[in-house]
Design an enzyme around this catalytic site. Structure first.
Site, short mmCIF file in Angstrom:
data_model
loop_
_atom_site.label_atom_id
_atom_site.label_comp_id
_atom_site.label_asym_id
_atom_site.label_seq_id
_atom_site.Cartn_x
_atom_site.Cartn_y
_atom_site.Cartn_z
N ASP A 59 0.87 -1.17 0.00
CA ASP A 59 0.00 0.00 0.00
C ASP A 59 0.91 1.22 0.00
O ASP A 59 1.59 1.49 0.99
CB ASP A 59 -0.90 -0.01 1.25
CG ASP A 59 -1.87 1.15 1.29
OD1 ASP A 59 -1.65 2.16 0.58
OD2 ASP A 59 -2.86 1.07 2.05
N VAL A 60 0.95 1.93 -1.12
CA VAL A 60 1.93 3.01 -1.28
C VAL A 60 1.67 4.19 -0.36
O VAL A 60 2.51 5.09 -0.24
CB VAL A 60 2.00 3.50 -2.74
CG1 VAL A 60 2.45 2.38 -3.66
CG2 VAL A 60 0.66 4.09 -3.20
N ASN A 86 3.76 4.01 -10.14
CA ASN A 86 2.61 4.08 -11.05
C ASN A 86 1.27 4.06 -10.33
O ASN A 86 0.27 4.52 -10.89
CB ASN A 86 2.68 2.90 -12.02
CG ASN A 86 1.39 2.66 -12.77
OD1 ASN A 86 1.03 3.38 -13.70
ND2 ASN A 86 0.63 1.65 -12.33
N TYR A 151 -7.07 14.81 -8.35
CA TYR A 151 -6.17 14.05 -9.21
C TYR A 151 -5.20 14.99 -9.92
O TYR A 151 -3.98 14.77 -9.92
CB TYR A 151 -6.99 13.26 -10.22
CG TYR A 151 -6.20 12.40 -11.17
CD1 TYR A 151 -5.86 11.09 -10.83
CD2 TYR A 151 -5.81 12.88 -12.42
CE1 TYR A 151 -5.15 10.29 -11.71
CE2 TYR A 151 -5.09 12.09 -13.29
CZ TYR A 151 -4.76 10.79 -12.94
OH TYR A 151 -4.05 10.01 -13.81
N LYS A 155 -1.10 15.30 -9.57
CA LYS A 155 -0.22 15.07 -10.71
C LYS A 155 0.64 16.30 -11.00
O LYS A 155 1.81 16.17 -11.42
CB LYS A 155 -1.03 14.69 -11.94
CG LYS A 155 -1.77 13.36 -11.81
CD LYS A 155 -0.83 12.20 -11.57
CE LYS A 155 -1.55 10.86 -11.64
NZ LYS A 155 -0.63 9.71 -11.42
N THR A 186 -7.96 2.70 -19.78
CA THR A 186 -7.90 1.75 -18.67
C THR A 186 -9.22 1.78 -17.90
O THR A 186 -10.07 2.65 -18.12
CB THR A 186 -6.76 2.10 -17.71
OG1 THR A 186 -6.99 3.41 -17.16
CG2 THR A 186 -5.42 2.09 -18.44
#
Length: 255
Positions: A59-60, A86, A151, A155, A186
């Site tokens: 779990d990053v 990623n 998001y 980024k 995706t």
């Protein structure tokens, strides 16, 4: 520890989608790939058919787990040459409908997860004699992007972190770059399409039509994988601090 027979790469969030394509591309180029994902069972399945690949769940958002991921990789393979942070999640909602908990959930994965991967991978890469970190950012980090503020903000921070880390780590022989994809077909994007259509007043299928008009087609994960492989290539000795736009022209024109 296994006998060395190729460079070693960790790809987070790589049980499917872009991450799996990146891992597959790297494995085809001779890397021993660590498939890391929050879902350990899916990560294990993803290693099938990838020579030399192993799965390590992580779990990053959790620094202890990220550090353990790097330590386990080095313990197994004896080195680390490439980190590809990623792992990412999305949220489609207007700013005025986004609560702080949801904001923090997105930024914890998409920004904190990148920082932690970089923070703990860099010393291991340095100990291996140098190498590369390739972050997965987004073109949404370069423009105002309605409905995905959390998001896009994360980024944008990843892009700046990439540039800053590139300057700090250059003397240590570590190159740091980022790939900035447009809309890739995706699950993260296709699952969000109905929310975009609802908020933007588009008919069913209208979101896809808009994207195809703006960037020619939806990108595919292999597009991103090839860009990552290029930036990670040890021959690209002078490529660092770059934000590589990969969007079919999406950001090249106003209309």
């Amino acid at each position: 520890m296994n006998a060395p027979f190729g460079p070693v790469a960790i790809v987070t969030g790589s049980a499917k989608g872009i991450g799996l394509s990146v891992a597959t591309e790297l494995a085809a180029r001779g890397y021993r790939v660590v498939i890391s994902d929050i879902n350990g069972d899916d990560a294990e399945v993803a290693t099938k058919g990838l020579e030399g690949a192993i799965a390590i769940p992580c779990d990053v958002r959790d620094e202890t787990q990220v550090r353990a991921l790097v330590d386990a990789t080095v313990a197994h393979h004896g080195r680390l040459d490439l980190m590809v942070p990623n792992a990412g999640i999305g949220l489609v909602a207007p700013i005025l409908e986004t609560d702080l908990a949801a904001w923090r959930q997105v930024t914890a994965v998409n920004l904190d997860g990148v920082f932690l991967a970089l923070r703990w991978a860099a010393p291991a890469i340095l100990a291996s004699g140098g190498g590369s970190i390739v972050n997965i950012a987004s073109v949404s980090g370069t423009t105002g992007t309605p409905l995905i503020a959390s998001y896009a903000a994360a980024k944008a921070a990843v892009i700046n972190l990439t540039k800053t880390a590139a300057m700090e780590l250059r003397p240590h022989g570590i190159r740091v770059n980022a790939v900035l994809p447009g809309f890739i077909g995706t699950d993260l994007v296709t699952d969000a399409a109905p929310d975009f259509e609802r908020h933007l007043g588009l008919p069913s299928g209208g979101f896809g039509e808009v994207i195809e008009a703006k960037q020619g087609r939806f990108g595919v994960p292999d597009d991103v994988a090839r860009a990552v492989a290029f930036l990670a290539d040890p021959d690209q000795t002078w490529v660092t601090g770059s934000a590589f736009t990969l969007d079919g022209g999406l950001t090249a024109a106003l209309v």
